[in-house]
Every structure is written in C-alpha cells, then in structure tokens.
Design a protein around this motif. Structure first.
Motif, mmCIF file in Angstrom:
data_model
loop_
_atom_site.group_PDB
_atom_site.id
_atom_site.type_symbol
_atom_site.label_atom_id
_atom_site.label_comp_id
_atom_site.label_asym_id
_atom_site.label_seq_id
_atom_site.Cartn_x
_atom_site.Cartn_y
_atom_site.Cartn_z
ATOM 1 N N VAL A 54 9.653 20.622 -9.637
ATOM 2 C CA VAL A 54 10.030 19.483 -10.458
ATOM 3 C C VAL A 54 8.760 18.992 -11.129
ATOM 4 C CG1 VAL A 54 11.048 17.177 -10.511
ATOM 5 C CG2 VAL A 54 11.934 18.913 -8.910
ATOM 6 N N GLU A 55 8.782 19.030 -12.452
ATOM 7 C CA GLU A 55 7.597 18.705 -13.242
ATOM 8 C C GLU A 55 7.901 17.530 -14.154
ATOM 9 O OE1 GLU A 55 6.228 22.291 -15.308
ATOM 10 O OE2 GLU A 55 7.633 23.418 -14.069
ATOM 11 N N GLU A 56 6.893 16.699 -14.380
ATOM 12 C CA GLU A 56 7.014 15.624 -15.362
ATOM 13 C C GLU A 56 5.880 15.779 -16.358
ATOM 14 O OE1 GLU A 56 7.935 11.618 -14.023
ATOM 15 O OE2 GLU A 56 8.340 12.472 -12.039
ATOM 16 N N TRP A 57 6.244 15.740 -17.640
ATOM 17 C CA TRP A 57 5.288 15.932 -18.733
ATOM 18 C C TRP A 57 5.409 14.785 -19.718
ATOM 19 C CZ3 TRP A 57 1.832 19.879 -18.485
ATOM 20 C CH2 TRP A 57 2.072 20.832 -17.494
ATOM 21 N N THR A 58 4.323 14.483 -20.387
ATOM 22 C CA THR A 58 4.328 13.396 -21.360
ATOM 23 C C THR A 58 5.236 13.701 -22.535
ATOM 24 O OG1 THR A 58 2.359 14.319 -22.420
ATOM 25 C CG2 THR A 58 2.018 12.553 -20.780
ATOM 26 N N CYS A 59 5.394 14.984 -22.865
ATOM 27 C CA CYS A 59 6.225 15.393 -24.007
ATOM 28 C C CYS A 59 6.549 16.884 -23.892
ATOM 29 C CB CYS A 59 5.509 15.109 -25.327
ATOM 30 S SG CYS A 59 3.918 15.948 -25.486
ATOM 31 N N ARG A 60 7.512 17.314 -24.643
ATOM 32 C CA ARG A 60 7.921 18.719 -24.602
ATOM 33 C C ARG A 60 6.811 19.675 -25.053
ATOM 34 N NH1 ARG A 60 13.642 21.114 -24.628
ATOM 35 N NH2 ARG A 60 13.129 23.302 -24.533
ATOM 36 N N PRO A 61 6.040 19.361 -26.119
ATOM 37 C CA PRO A 61 4.961 20.279 -26.500
ATOM 38 C C PRO A 61 3.943 20.514 -25.373
ATOM 39 C CG PRO A 61 5.429 18.807 -28.318
ATOM 40 C CD PRO A 61 6.214 18.297 -27.132
ATOM 41 N N ALA A 62 3.652 19.491 -24.573
ATOM 42 C CA ALA A 62 2.723 19.674 -23.447
ATOM 43 C C ALA A 62 3.311 20.656 -22.443
ATOM 44 C CB ALA A 62 2.424 18.331 -22.780
ATOM 45 N N PHE A 63 4.616 20.518 -22.156
ATOM 46 C CA PHE A 63 5.250 21.465 -21.238
ATOM 47 C C PHE A 63 5.254 22.868 -21.821
ATOM 48 C CE2 PHE A 63 9.037 23.931 -20.235
ATOM 49 C CZ PHE A 63 8.759 24.207 -18.908
ATOM 50 N N GLU A 64 5.548 22.988 -23.097
ATOM 51 C CA GLU A 64 5.613 24.316 -23.716
ATOM 52 C C GLU A 64 4.265 25.023 -23.685
ATOM 53 O OE1 GLU A 64 7.481 23.498 -27.478
ATOM 54 O OE2 GLU A 64 9.467 23.441 -26.548
ATOM 55 N N ARG A 65 3.169 24.273 -23.830
ATOM 56 C CA ARG A 65 1.841 24.891 -23.692
ATOM 57 C C ARG A 65 1.660 25.419 -22.271
ATOM 58 N NH1 ARG A 65 0.628 20.584 -27.025
ATOM 59 N NH2 ARG A 65 -0.002 19.257 -25.287
ATOM 60 N N HIS A 66 2.096 24.637 -21.300
ATOM 61 C CA HIS A 66 2.023 25.060 -19.899
ATOM 62 C C HIS A 66 2.890 26.304 -19.667
ATOM 63 C CE1 HIS A 66 2.544 24.975 -15.547
ATOM 64 N NE2 HIS A 66 3.835 24.916 -15.745
ATOM 65 N N ALA A 67 4.114 26.274 -20.155
ATOM 66 C CA ALA A 67 5.062 27.365 -19.914
ATOM 67 C C ALA A 67 4.606 28.672 -20.548
ATOM 68 C CB ALA A 67 6.444 26.975 -20.435
ATOM 69 N N ALA A 68 3.801 28.591 -21.575
ATOM 70 C CA ALA A 68 3.303 29.800 -22.235
ATOM 71 C C ALA A 68 2.172 30.455 -21.454
ATOM 72 C CB ALA A 68 2.824 29.461 -23.646
ATOM 73 N N GLY A 69 1.720 29.811 -20.388
ATOM 74 C CA GLY A 69 0.592 30.319 -19.602
ATOM 75 C C GLY A 69 0.935 31.534 -18.768
ATOM 76 N N ALA A 70 -0.070 32.055 -18.142
ATOM 77 C CA ALA A 70 0.026 33.300 -17.385
ATOM 78 C C ALA A 70 0.798 33.170 -16.077
ATOM 79 C CB ALA A 70 -1.374 33.833 -17.095
#
Length: 91
Positions: A54-70
């Motif tokens: 369960v993750e909380e992010w300030t905004c969707r773009p911040a999560f998408e940067r994370h999700a694109a990671g390795a």
C-alpha cells in the motif's frame, strides 16, 4: 491530488520467502523517492504467498516515475501471475 496505490502480488510455488524479501528490500528506497508519502508491505496471514504493498504518493506522475523503475523486473520471476494494481483517491 494524493494517490493511494494498492499493488497485490501472488508468489509462485516455493517463492514466498524470496518475494517477501524482495518486496521488503524495496521499502526504504521507495520511501526515499520524491513524492512518496508512505510505502507498506502486508502479508495475508492465511496465505503467506499473497502480499500487498500500500503506497501513498503526492501525485500520479510521482508514482509513475517509481513504477517505471527496475523493481518490477526484480520480482517478475517470483510471481504466479501478474501484479494487480488499484488506484485510489480521496472522494
């Protein structure tokens, strides 16, 4: 607008401990990423191969940067099926 993400994982046969270890290892680096407000791992007490982050992010773009990671590649071989992801915002 803040975004809550629930990512569900199902370990492949015999991969429960490895999956949990990999998911636990992602907590600290994820929390250190810009925009991450919280990142917690949960394990189903009745089925230890079922886990959720369960993750909380300030905004969707911040999560998408994370999700694109390795990290996705690190767990892909340990899963019984695809990760399911649910996106939630406050009403």
């Amino acid at each position: 607008m803040p975004l809550t993400v629930v990512a569900r994982f199902e370990a492949g046969p015999g991969q429960e401990d490895r999956l949990r270890t990999e998911l636990e290892a992602m907590i600290e680096p994820s929390v250190d990423e810009p925009g991450c407000l919280a990142y917690e791992l949960y394990v189903d007490p009745n089925r230890p191969g079922r886990m959720a982050v369960v993750e909380e992010w300030t905004c969707r773009p911040a999560f998408e940067r994370h999700a694109a990671g390795a990290y996705r590649r690190r767990v892909a071989d340990l899963l019984a099926g695809p990760v399911t992801v649910q996106y939630l915002t406050e009403s």
